[in-house]
Design a protein around this motif. Structure first.
Motif, PDB file in Angstrom:
ATOM      1  N   VAL A  24       0.838  -1.207   0.000  1.00  0.00           N
ATOM      2  CA  VAL A  24       0.000   0.000   0.000  1.00  0.00           C
ATOM      3  C   VAL A  24       0.868   1.250   0.000  1.00  0.00           C
ATOM      4  CG1 VAL A  24      -1.710   1.317   1.311  1.00  0.00           C
ATOM      5  CG2 VAL A  24      -1.956  -1.150   1.102  1.00  0.00           C
ATOM      6  N   ARG A  27       2.054   2.278  -3.306  1.00  0.00           N
ATOM      7  CA  ARG A  27       1.022   2.693  -4.244  1.00  0.00           C
ATOM      8  C   ARG A  27       0.291   3.970  -3.851  1.00  0.00           C
ATOM      9  NH1 ARG A  27       1.925  -1.980  -5.835  1.00  0.00           N
ATOM     10  NH2 ARG A  27       1.153  -2.812  -7.778  1.00  0.00           N
ATOM     11  N   SER A  28       0.617   4.513  -2.711  1.00  0.00           N
ATOM     12  CA  SER A  28      -0.107   5.704  -2.278  1.00  0.00           C
ATOM     13  C   SER A  28       0.740   6.530  -1.330  1.00  0.00           C
ATOM     14  CB  SER A  28      -1.404   5.300  -1.578  1.00  0.00           C
ATOM     15  OG  SER A  28      -1.115   4.716  -0.328  1.00  0.00           O
ATOM     16  N   LEU A  30      -0.613   7.658   1.535  1.00  0.00           N
ATOM     17  CA  LEU A  30      -1.476   7.699   2.711  1.00  0.00           C
ATOM     18  C   LEU A  30      -0.651   7.857   3.985  1.00  0.00           C
ATOM     19  CD1 LEU A  30      -3.935   4.752   1.962  1.00  0.00           C
ATOM     20  CD2 LEU A  30      -4.407   7.199   1.783  1.00  0.00           C
ATOM     21  N   SER A  34      -4.129   5.720   7.957  1.00  0.00           N
ATOM     22  CA  SER A  34      -4.958   5.310   6.820  1.00  0.00           C
ATOM     23  C   SER A  34      -4.406   4.053   6.170  1.00  0.00           C
ATOM     24  CB  SER A  34      -5.036   6.435   5.786  1.00  0.00           C
ATOM     25  OG  SER A  34      -5.640   7.572   6.349  1.00  0.00           O
ATOM     26  N   LEU A  35      -3.091   3.981   6.088  1.00  0.00           N
ATOM     27  CA  LEU A  35      -2.445   2.800   5.523  1.00  0.00           C
ATOM     28  C   LEU A  35      -2.802   1.562   6.351  1.00  0.00           C
ATOM     29  CD1 LEU A  35       1.013   2.685   4.046  1.00  0.00           C
ATOM     30  CD2 LEU A  35       0.511   1.044   5.830  1.00  0.00           C
ATOM     31  N   ARG A  68      -5.778  -4.189  -3.036  1.00  0.00           N
ATOM     32  CA  ARG A  68      -5.799  -3.226  -4.144  1.00  0.00           C
ATOM     33  C   ARG A  68      -7.190  -2.613  -4.290  1.00  0.00           C
ATOM     34  NH1 ARG A  68      -6.789  -3.101  -9.441  1.00  0.00           N
ATOM     35  NH2 ARG A  68      -7.279  -5.290  -9.677  1.00  0.00           N
ATOM     36  N   LEU A  71      -7.722  -0.132  -1.456  1.00  0.00           N
ATOM     37  CA  LEU A  71      -6.992   1.103  -1.730  1.00  0.00           C
ATOM     38  C   LEU A  71      -7.726   1.947  -2.763  1.00  0.00           C
ATOM     39  CD1 LEU A  71      -4.489   2.751  -1.101  1.00  0.00           C
ATOM     40  CD2 LEU A  71      -3.269   1.441  -2.829  1.00  0.00           C
ATOM     41  N   HIS A  75      -9.214   5.823  -2.302  1.00  0.00           N
ATOM     42  CA  HIS A  75      -8.926   6.923  -3.232  1.00  0.00           C
ATOM     43  C   HIS A  75     -10.219   7.493  -3.831  1.00  0.00           C
ATOM     44  CE1 HIS A  75      -4.634   6.803  -2.947  1.00  0.00           C
ATOM     45  NE2 HIS A  75      -4.597   5.529  -3.255  1.00  0.00           N
ATOM     46  N   SER A 115       7.135  11.814  -4.442  1.00  0.00           N
ATOM     47  CA  SER A 115       5.791  11.389  -4.835  1.00  0.00           C
ATOM     48  C   SER A 115       5.676  11.214  -6.343  1.00  0.00           C
ATOM     49  CB  SER A 115       4.773  12.423  -4.345  1.00  0.00           C
ATOM     50  OG  SER A 115       3.479  12.050  -4.729  1.00  0.00           O
ATOM     51  N   ALA A 119       4.925   7.730  -8.271  1.00  0.00           N
ATOM     52  CA  ALA A 119       3.823   7.611  -9.230  1.00  0.00           C
ATOM     53  C   ALA A 119       4.323   7.126 -10.586  1.00  0.00           C
ATOM     54  CB  ALA A 119       3.111   8.956  -9.379  1.00  0.00           C
TER      55      ALA A 119
END
Length: 189
Positions: A24, A27-28, A30, A34-35, A68, A71, A75, A115, A119
């Motif tokens: 996670v 991929r984010s 967070l 939150s994670l 996934r 997540l 989002h 970031s 991405a």
């Protein structure tokens, strides 16, 4: 675990939770709470739906798919929430002591660069065939050995080595085609 053995659940949780958290985090962006929520929700859904696990893929791969989806839900919900700003916050920032600045690597521009790079990497990984992405994440994201990757993917060690070599080549080629341009555009904006 299906029989309700606590020890089996503890082993499952202790082996899956850190890897899912790393998945996670890659991929984010967070925050930690939150994670952890995403990982916890994914593990709860996995345990509740364990009877539907058919064994066609490794258990962790099945759980990763659930994660996934969790997540993606987070989002989607965040995108629907309107942004709001505190009026009190602007007063606080006006009186900010410059000596209390964050270290340079935590400055907003550095965070933005990290970031953007994350991405771009995820964009390239998502553009690769699924088995390439899983192999690369297992090796470089989860830190698994080739032997562990072979076991997880149901391959021989030689086949796993070959898969990793092809996956690295595909990543490198795709990176040259797309990601470098993406990072350049992000640095200009």
């Amino acid at each position: 675990m299906r029989a309700g053995e606590q020890r089996a659940f503890d082993e499952f949780f202790n082996s899956s939770a850190p890897r899912l958290a790393a998945y996670v985090a890659r991929r984010s962006a967070l925050d930690t709470a939150s994670l952890e929520d995403v990982v916890q929700c994914a593990l709860i859904k996995a345990v509740r739906n364990l009877a539907s696990y058919r064994g066609e893929a490794a258990l962790f791969t099945w759980i990763t798919e659930i994660c996934r989806h969790e997540l993606a839900d987070v989002h989607r919900k965040a995108a629907r929430r309107p942004a709001h700003f505190s009026l009190d916050e602007s007063e606080t920032t006006a009186n900010f002591d410059p000596q209390l600045r964050a270290p340079e690597h935590q400055e907003p521009i550095a965070e933005l660069h990290v970031s953007a790079q994350r991405a771009a990497i995820m964009q390239v990984l998502d553009g690769l065939p699924d088995h390439y992405g899983r192999a690369l994440e297992a090796k470089y994201g989860d830190g698994l050995s080739v032997d562990e990757i072979a076991k997880e993917l149901g391959l021989t060690v030689i086949a796993a080595q070959s898969l990793l070599a092809r996956a690295r080549d595909a990543f490198r080629q795709r990176w040259r085609e797309t990601a470098a341009d993406t990072l350049y555009k992000a640095s200009k904006s």
